[in-house]
Design a protein around this motif. Structure first.
Motif, PDB file in Angstrom:
ATOM      1  N   HIS A  69       0.831  -1.209   0.000  1.00 37.92           N
ATOM      2  CA  HIS A  69       0.000   0.000   0.000  1.00 37.92           C
ATOM      3  C   HIS A  69       0.865   1.259   0.000  1.00 37.92           C
ATOM      4  O   HIS A  69       0.618   2.214  -0.748  1.00 37.92           O
ATOM      5  CB  HIS A  69      -0.917   0.038   1.232  1.00 37.92           C
ATOM      6  N   LEU A  72       2.580   2.207  -3.298  1.00 41.94           N
ATOM      7  CA  LEU A  72       1.687   2.826  -4.280  1.00 41.94           C
ATOM      8  C   LEU A  72       1.525   4.319  -4.015  1.00 41.94           C
ATOM      9  O   LEU A  72       1.374   5.118  -4.944  1.00 41.94           O
ATOM     10  CB  LEU A  72       0.322   2.126  -4.275  1.00 41.94           C
ATOM     11  N   VAL A  73       1.564   4.693  -2.745  1.00 37.08           N
ATOM     12  CA  VAL A  73       1.506   6.115  -2.398  1.00 37.08           C
ATOM     13  C   VAL A  73       2.781   6.819  -2.883  1.00 37.08           C
ATOM     14  O   VAL A  73       2.730   7.923  -3.448  1.00 37.08           O
ATOM     15  CB  VAL A  73       1.345   6.307  -0.873  1.00 37.08           C
ATOM     16  N   GLU A  76       3.024   8.230  -6.359  1.00 41.08           N
ATOM     17  CA  GLU A  76       2.305   9.463  -6.685  1.00 41.08           C
ATOM     18  C   GLU A  76       3.255  10.646  -6.901  1.00 41.08           C
ATOM     19  O   GLU A  76       2.854  11.659  -7.475  1.00 41.08           O
ATOM     20  CB  GLU A  76       1.286   9.790  -5.586  1.00 41.08           C
ATOM     21  N   ILE A  83      -6.205   4.225  -8.230  1.00 39.60           N
ATOM     22  CA  ILE A  83      -6.376   2.843  -7.787  1.00 39.60           C
ATOM     23  C   ILE A  83      -7.836   2.432  -7.924  1.00 39.60           C
ATOM     24  O   ILE A  83      -8.740   3.144  -7.489  1.00 39.60           O
ATOM     25  CB  ILE A  83      -5.918   2.683  -6.326  1.00 39.60           C
ATOM     26  N   HIS A  92      -5.849   1.316   1.443  1.00 37.00           N
ATOM     27  CA  HIS A  92      -5.238   2.255   0.491  1.00 37.00           C
ATOM     28  C   HIS A  92      -5.347   3.690   0.999  1.00 37.00           C
ATOM     29  O   HIS A  92      -4.381   4.454   0.963  1.00 37.00           O
ATOM     30  CB  HIS A  92      -5.918   2.154  -0.879  1.00 37.00           C
ATOM     31  N   SER A  97      -3.138   6.974  -0.182  1.00 38.36           N
ATOM     32  CA  SER A  97      -3.517   7.089  -1.596  1.00 38.36           C
ATOM     33  C   SER A  97      -4.662   8.083  -1.751  1.00 38.36           C
ATOM     34  O   SER A  97      -5.632   8.065  -0.981  1.00 38.36           O
ATOM     35  CB  SER A  97      -3.938   5.722  -2.147  1.00 38.36           C
TER      36      SER A  97
END
Length: 227
Positions: A69, A72-73, A76, A83, A92, A97
């Motif tokens: 998780h 994925l941030v 950015e 997402i 998330h 996110s």
């Protein structure tokens, strides 16, 4: 900034300690799935269904986002990350996110049985007698079997605009979510992260398989994207 669209499934949440959707025998936490995840099941035994989701909600509040998780941030910083998740948890969002679309609903929300547009934030137990402003019983804000997937059109539009598509922790066997991959442009690179991928390199054009858990696989993805 390139648009990086991520499709996530139960595999990314499993690393945080959340049970995957259902076991190989078709049972979900010992229950027949249709008894706890269908309008018919709710009509037949609403108390059972409410208790089932109360337990899922308690479990969710005890776990935390994992490295998958968090990675994925971090993406950015260099990409416009969107997402689309099949998961009903908020991991998330808790990781940070900014753009998350939930295809199958959200465990920490409830909605009116009479008006699906009445949706409330909810972290405590939901019991019979908890009513919406229209005096109708509240139910979990979950898309059950046999129900429409209201966020599907939005998810399709997001996927169509992807410059890069990343698929994490999902078998790509559950429709309509599995059909989203058909909407990416032919030239779009696709990265599939899963320890037991249900696809092969020939399944899609421009496919790269990263055979790892989400935490490790997203580390590898970040290195690949920097090259």
């Amino acid at each position: 900034m390139k648009r990086l669209v991520v499709l996530t499934g139960a595999g990314i949440s499993a690393e945080s300690g959340i049970q995957t959707f259902r076991d190989a025998d078709g049972l979900w936490e010992g229950h027949n799935v249709m008894d706890v995840a269908s309008p018919e099941g709710f009509a037949a035994n609403p108390e059972l269904v409410l208790n089932f989701y109360n337990e899922r909600r308690k479990q969710l509040l005890e776990v935390s986002p994992n490295k998958g998780h968090v990675n994925l941030v971090a993406l950015e910083k260099d990409y416009n990350v969107e997402i689309i998740t099949q998961n009903v948890d908020d991991l998330h969002e808790r990781a940070g996110s900014k753009n998350v679309t939930h295809l199958h609903g959200e465990l920490l929300k409830v909605r009116s049985s009479a008006d699906e547009n009445i949706v409330l934030d909810w972290e405590k137990d939901l019991v019979l007698g908890d009513l919406c402003p229209k005096k109708s019983q509240l139910r979990p804000h979950i898309v059950w079997f046999g129900e429409m997937v209201p966020m599907l059109d939005k998810a399709i539009e997001i996927t169509k605009k992807a410059d890069i598509l990343v698929i994490i922790g999902t078998s790509m066997q559950v429709y309509p979510a599995a059909g989203l991959v058909d909407y990416v442009k032919r030239s779009t690179p696709i990265y599939f992260i899963d320890p037991k991928p249900a696809v092969s390199e020939s399944s899609f054009k421009n496919l790269t398989i990263i055979k790892d858990l989400a935490s490790v696989g997203t580390d590898k993805l970040m290195k690949i994207l920097k090259e």
